[in-house]
Structures are given as structure tokens and as C-alpha cells.
Design a protein around this motif. Sequence first.
Motif, short mmCIF file in Angstrom:
data_model
loop_
_atom_site.label_atom_id
_atom_site.label_comp_id
_atom_site.label_asym_id
_atom_site.label_seq_id
_atom_site.Cartn_x
_atom_site.Cartn_y
_atom_site.Cartn_z
N MET A 199 0.91 -1.15 -0.06
CA MET A 199 -0.05 0.05 -0.04
C MET A 199 0.81 1.14 -0.03
SD MET A 199 -3.28 0.35 -0.03
CE MET A 199 -3.70 1.74 1.00
N SER A 200 0.71 1.97 -1.14
CA SER A 200 1.51 3.40 -1.01
C SER A 200 0.83 4.31 -0.01
CB SER A 200 1.53 3.88 -2.46
OG SER A 200 0.35 4.30 -2.79
N TRP A 201 1.53 5.35 0.03
CA TRP A 201 1.10 6.64 0.96
C TRP A 201 -0.10 7.20 0.36
CZ3 TRP A 201 0.64 11.89 1.39
CH2 TRP A 201 0.68 12.30 2.61
N HIS A 202 -1.28 7.22 1.23
CA HIS A 202 -2.52 7.77 0.43
C HIS A 202 -3.19 8.92 0.98
CE1 HIS A 202 -6.01 7.18 -1.96
NE2 HIS A 202 -6.96 7.20 -0.84
N ALA A 203 -3.35 9.86 0.25
CA ALA A 203 -4.05 11.16 0.75
C ALA A 203 -5.50 10.88 0.36
CB ALA A 203 -3.43 12.19 0.23
N THR A 204 -6.42 11.25 1.35
CA THR A 204 -7.78 11.67 0.78
C THR A 204 -8.16 13.29 1.15
OG1 THR A 204 -8.39 9.48 1.59
CG2 THR A 204 -10.10 10.89 1.52
N VAL A 205 -8.92 13.95 0.36
CA VAL A 205 -9.21 15.13 0.39
C VAL A 205 -10.62 15.34 0.44
CG1 VAL A 205 -8.62 17.48 -0.27
CG2 VAL A 205 -6.96 15.64 -0.74
N LEU A 206 -11.18 16.08 1.38
CA LEU A 206 -12.62 16.35 1.33
C LEU A 206 -12.52 17.87 1.11
CD1 LEU A 206 -13.98 14.56 4.64
CD2 LEU A 206 -13.88 13.79 1.95
N THR A 207 -13.28 18.33 -0.03
CA THR A 207 -13.29 19.72 -0.39
C THR A 207 -14.49 19.98 -1.31
OG1 THR A 207 -11.93 21.27 -1.95
CG2 THR A 207 -12.07 18.76 -2.33
N LEU A 208 -14.50 21.27 -1.22
CA LEU A 208 -15.73 21.96 -2.20
C LEU A 208 -15.02 22.06 -3.60
CD1 LEU A 208 -17.46 24.64 -0.21
CD2 LEU A 208 -18.58 22.51 -1.04
N PHE A 209 -13.77 21.92 -3.72
CA PHE A 209 -13.29 22.21 -5.12
C PHE A 209 -12.25 21.27 -5.60
CE2 PHE A 209 -14.43 26.24 -3.32
CZ PHE A 209 -15.11 26.73 -4.49
N PRO A 210 -12.59 19.71 -5.71
CA PRO A 210 -11.95 18.73 -6.17
C PRO A 210 -10.82 18.67 -7.35
CG PRO A 210 -14.49 18.05 -6.50
CD PRO A 210 -14.18 19.65 -5.56
N GLU A 211 -11.31 19.68 -8.25
CA GLU A 211 -10.69 20.04 -9.27
C GLU A 211 -9.15 20.70 -8.84
OE1 GLU A 211 -13.42 21.48 -8.62
OE2 GLU A 211 -15.02 20.54 -10.16
N MET A 212 -8.96 21.20 -7.66
CA MET A 212 -7.70 21.76 -7.30
C MET A 212 -6.60 20.58 -7.23
SD MET A 212 -8.39 25.02 -5.05
CE MET A 212 -9.55 26.20 -5.31
N PHE A 213 -6.89 19.39 -7.21
CA PHE A 213 -5.96 18.31 -6.99
C PHE A 213 -5.93 17.32 -7.98
CE2 PHE A 213 -7.93 20.02 -3.17
CZ PHE A 213 -6.69 20.09 -2.35
N PRO A 214 -4.97 16.71 -8.10
CA PRO A 214 -3.62 16.99 -7.59
C PRO A 214 -2.91 18.35 -8.05
CG PRO A 214 -3.30 15.40 -9.41
CD PRO A 214 -4.77 15.91 -9.32
#
Length: 253
Positions: free
Chosen positions: A1-16
Motif C-alpha cells: 500500500m502506497s502513501w495515501h491522501a484523501t481530500v474532502l473539499t468543495l473544489f476537487p478540481e484543485m487536486f492534484p
Amino acid sequence: MSWHATVLTLFPEMFPGPLGLSLAGRALEEGRWSIETHDIRTHGLGRHRNVDDTPFGGGAGMVMRPDVIGSAIAAHRPAGDPRPLVYLTPRGRLFRQEDAARFAAGPGVMLLCGRYEGLDQRVIEEAGVEEISIGDYVLSGGEPAALVLLDACLRLLPGVMGGETSAEEESFADGLLEYPHYTRPAEWNDRPVPPVLLSGDHGAIRAWRRAQAEEATRLRRPDLWAAHLSRRMAGRPSPQDMTGSVATASAGP
Ligand code: ADE
């Protein structure tokens, strides 16, 4: 399992975003880390998918509702998830290199990005959230702060930066700002590089760099300088010794 980031946001398009480029981008392609984003709006209420409301007690701005954020967290955070849940907010504890090292050493992070005036305090307490600020200024939302936090963690993952830098960081990990750098040409616009750097005397170069680092830290960062001096008096190692220093780390490419 690689290092994993989960992001909760109103602007998912800002990631990555910028993390899809350069070293982090290559490491993403190589599967050294992964990221998943979830749009908080999908947990919003009613026909307009509302996520915020006016503050109790009055005042300017809007506050993100605890029920909406609570259900977003519940939907995307598996029970027993060992990763820290971090809320990016200017009210948080200041993010430091040792936090980046702590997060990088674990399985990943879950990040909560706020907009408006912030998050209802009850959900912060209920969910065991770690509140983190990236500096004493106010951004329009947590997303740029999340990108900064992730960047600082990702460059510490094995294989992301290549071997050279970590050794260099450790050799200079004293909580000091870094010494200044010079490269060719040896003279530019009537400005010669400091002659000691051309001397070939490695002891003298080390001493010069050390003096430059101390001087820059004393003048620019009295807070870091005071901490450095008190460690030196106590004969204690720098808190960054295990991790690469705050400011002596070379930036990406
Ligand atoms: N959101 C808004 N400003 C912020 C800051 N300085 N750090 C983290 N999150 C933020």
C-alpha cells in the motif's frame, strides 16, 4: 500500500494540481503515493445541496454545517482508519517540518478543506480532528494549504527525491536557515562569488557556510535562533535531526 491522501473539499478540481507535476507528479505516476478527492457538496442538504449556514450569535460570513461535514467524513473515512484527520485552518497549530516527517512516516493523511468562516466546532471535536495552519495569513480556503502540506510530506517519501538530499539535510539539521548558494559563472555583473567557495578548502567552506547559516537565522528568524541557542546551551539535538531541517532542506528540482 502506497502513501495515501484523501481530500474532502468543495473544489476537487484543485487536486492534484501542482502535485501532478515535477517530483511529486512523477512519484504519483510511479505509484509511490495516491490521492482521492471527494466533493463535500454531494453531502449538502436540499435541492441546492447547501453546506453552510449563518453563524449562531451573529457576525459575518457563513459556517460549514456539522451534519454535512460529519456525513462527508463518515462516508469516506473507514472505521479504524489509522491516518490522521487534518483540518486546514488559520486557527490551527503551526505546521512544521516535524509534522511533515510524522505524516510522511505513516500510511497517509485525510485532509478537510474549509471555505467560508470555517467549520462548526462540534464536528472538529467529535471527529478527533487535528487543526493545522500553514502560516499567519488567511487564505480563501484550505485547498492551497492542503497542497502545501502534501508537498512537504511527499518529498520525504522514499524514492521521491532521490538519495542525495536527505543525507545533505541530516548533515545540516540544526534548525538553522540554509546558507546561500552560488554557481557558475564565478563572476557575474561585477559580482564575484565568495572566494572561499573557490578555495578547495573544505574545512573553510564548511565553517563559512555554518557562519552564513547562523547569521541569516539570527537576523531573519529570531524565533528559530533562540530555539537553536537554547538547544546548544542544553547540548540537546535539534528536533529536526531525524527529519531534515526546517530550512536547510533543498527545494525540489
Ligand atoms: N485556511 C485559510 N487560511 C489558512 C492557513 N493559513 N492555513 C491553513 N488553512 C487555512
